[in-house]
Design a protein around this motif. Structure first.
Motif, PDB file in Angstrom:
ATOM      1  N   PRO A   1      15.610  61.396 -25.416  1.00  0.00           N
ATOM      2  CA  PRO A   1      16.561  61.084 -26.483  1.00  0.00           C
ATOM      3  C   PRO A   1      17.991  60.888 -25.991  1.00  0.00           C
ATOM      4  O   PRO A   1      18.838  60.431 -26.752  1.00  0.00           O
ATOM      5  N   CYS A   2      18.246  61.204 -24.732  1.00  0.00           N
ATOM      6  CA  CYS A   2      19.600  61.059 -24.198  1.00  0.00           C
ATOM      7  C   CYS A   2      19.854  59.640 -23.701  1.00  0.00           C
ATOM      8  O   CYS A   2      20.857  59.016 -24.058  1.00  0.00           O
TER       9      CYS A   2
ATOM     10  N   VAL B   1      13.848  64.085 -33.605  1.00  0.00           N
ATOM     11  CA  VAL B   1      15.289  64.100 -33.334  1.00  0.00           C
ATOM     12  C   VAL B   1      16.086  64.216 -34.631  1.00  0.00           C
ATOM     13  O   VAL B   1      17.095  64.929 -34.703  1.00  0.00           O
ATOM     14  N   LYS B   2      15.636  63.526 -35.674  1.00  0.00           N
ATOM     15  CA  LYS B   2      16.350  63.572 -36.949  1.00  0.00           C
ATOM     16  C   LYS B   2      16.140  64.897 -37.678  1.00  0.00           C
ATOM     17  O   LYS B   2      17.038  65.349 -38.407  1.00  0.00           O
TER      18      LYS B   2
ATOM     19  N   GLU C   1      20.298  66.061 -30.926  1.00  0.00           N
ATOM     20  CA  GLU C   1      21.374  65.082 -30.789  1.00  0.00           C
ATOM     21  C   GLU C   1      22.628  65.727 -30.221  1.00  0.00           C
ATOM     22  O   GLU C   1      23.366  65.103 -29.455  1.00  0.00           O
TER      23      GLU C   1
ATOM     24  N   CYS D   1      22.253  65.941 -26.528  1.00  0.00           N
ATOM     25  CA  CYS D   1      22.468  64.629 -25.915  1.00  0.00           C
ATOM     26  C   CYS D   1      23.953  64.293 -25.867  1.00  0.00           C
ATOM     27  O   CYS D   1      24.441  63.750 -24.856  1.00  0.00           O
ATOM     28  N   ARG D   2      24.674  64.611 -26.927  1.00  0.00           N
ATOM     29  CA  ARG D   2      26.108  64.305 -26.973  1.00  0.00           C
ATOM     30  C   ARG D   2      26.866  65.079 -25.892  1.00  0.00           C
ATOM     31  O   ARG D   2      27.795  64.546 -25.266  1.00  0.00           O
TER      32      ARG D   2
ATOM     33  N   HIS E   1      27.101  54.282 -25.055  1.00  0.00           N
ATOM     34  CA  HIS E   1      27.278  54.949 -26.337  1.00  0.00           C
ATOM     35  C   HIS E   1      28.705  54.720 -26.839  1.00  0.00           C
ATOM     36  O   HIS E   1      29.652  54.747 -26.045  1.00  0.00           O
TER      37      HIS E   1
END
Length: 284
Positions: free
Chosen positions: A159-160, A189-190, A196, A199-200, A236
């Protein structure tokens, strides 16, 4: 008191999940399997569907091998209203049961209990880590490239970096990707925003511009054939303008003035053509 045979008995689902290379699977609740709504359409994809379903639920199922043995021994074992030729042998029944359970599993892990069970495996890093340096060991998620069985083996989604990878061990290359489906990673992920957030943190931790191929101290241009191709896939949005552009382009093509520019260009072309005609007529 339970007999010794009952104590040693292991349910079919438990045996399947504990089998070699089945680490990615979670046990599907029996209540989920017994609900006919959750099995809609699977009878068209699985041969000997009813017998496979009974096998998964640990019911007694007659097979062609059993009937051959009973005839040889002079037994009178009843057949479940089916001719001998219509009964599957044990190998075919085992394959159908594995296929049916895998397709049920793909639906179960999109439900709340299934997502919770898979999230626990994700948190324990049972699916492995992303090999990409900038992802900083981000945990991977199993995914299928298609929902049709027999097409592709299972892949691992990060997911990253939003990329997919082959499992590190070859023992997982026989697992069908349809047993996990294409919906599960995005839904996981949601449903768990902390993924998330992880990942951020990793995205902001590294500056990807700090590294790049260099020749004698000079960075290789991105347009070069040996440059960092497909780098835009992992870009991103960071500034407010980039985030706004991302929101406008996420689900539809943004409105712009391209059409009006084309119309203006066409109008200018007509004027030029008219001027040419005028000049040609003047020369005549």
């Amino acid at each position: 008191m339970p007999s010794e045979g009952e104590e040693d008995y292991i349910p079919w689902i438990q045996q399947f999940c504990e089998a070699f290379a089945h680490d990615y699977f979670v046990p599907v609740a029996q209540e989920f399997i017994e609900d006919d709504f959750n099995l809609t359409g699977l009878s068209l994809q699985v041969p000997y569907y009813r017998e496979a379903l009974y096998t998964i639920l640990d019911y007694q199922v007659d097979t062609a091998d059993d009937n051959d043995a009973s005839i040889t021994n002079g037994g009178n074992r009843p057949v479940q209203n089916k001719a001998k030729s219509e009964l599957p042998n044990k190998a075919l029944l085992s394959h159908s049961a594995d296929l049916l359970y895998g397709l049920i599993h793909a639906r179960y892990i999109t439900s709340k209990p299934g997502l919770t069970a898979m999230a626990t495996k994700f948190e324990r890093n049972e699916f492995g880590s992303c090999p990409r340096y900038y992802c900083d060991g981000m945990h991977l998620i199993p995914v299928g490239c298609t929902d049709i069985p027999g097409q592709e083996t299972v892949r691992l989604y990060c997911p990253c970096c939003n990329d997919i990878y082959l499992p590190s061990s070859s023992r997982y290359l026989n697992i069908d990707g349809a047993f996990f489906g294409t919906t599960f990673p995005g839904l996981l992920v949601k449903m768990f925003p902390e993924i998330e957030n992880q990942c951020r943190i990793r995205i902001n931790k590294f500056n990807q511009n700090d590294f790049g191929l260099k020749l004698f101290g000079f960075r290789v241009n991105e347009l070069s054939s040996s440059g960092p191709r497909m780098k835009w896939l992992r870009m991103h949005p960071k500034t407010q303008e980039e985030k706004q552009e991302y929101e406008n382009c996420e689900f539809q093509v943004p409105d712009n003035d391209f059409d009006s520019e084309v119309e203006d260009t066409d109008g200018e072309g007509d004027l030029i053509d008219d001027d040419d005609k005028t000049m040609a007529s003047d020369d005549e």
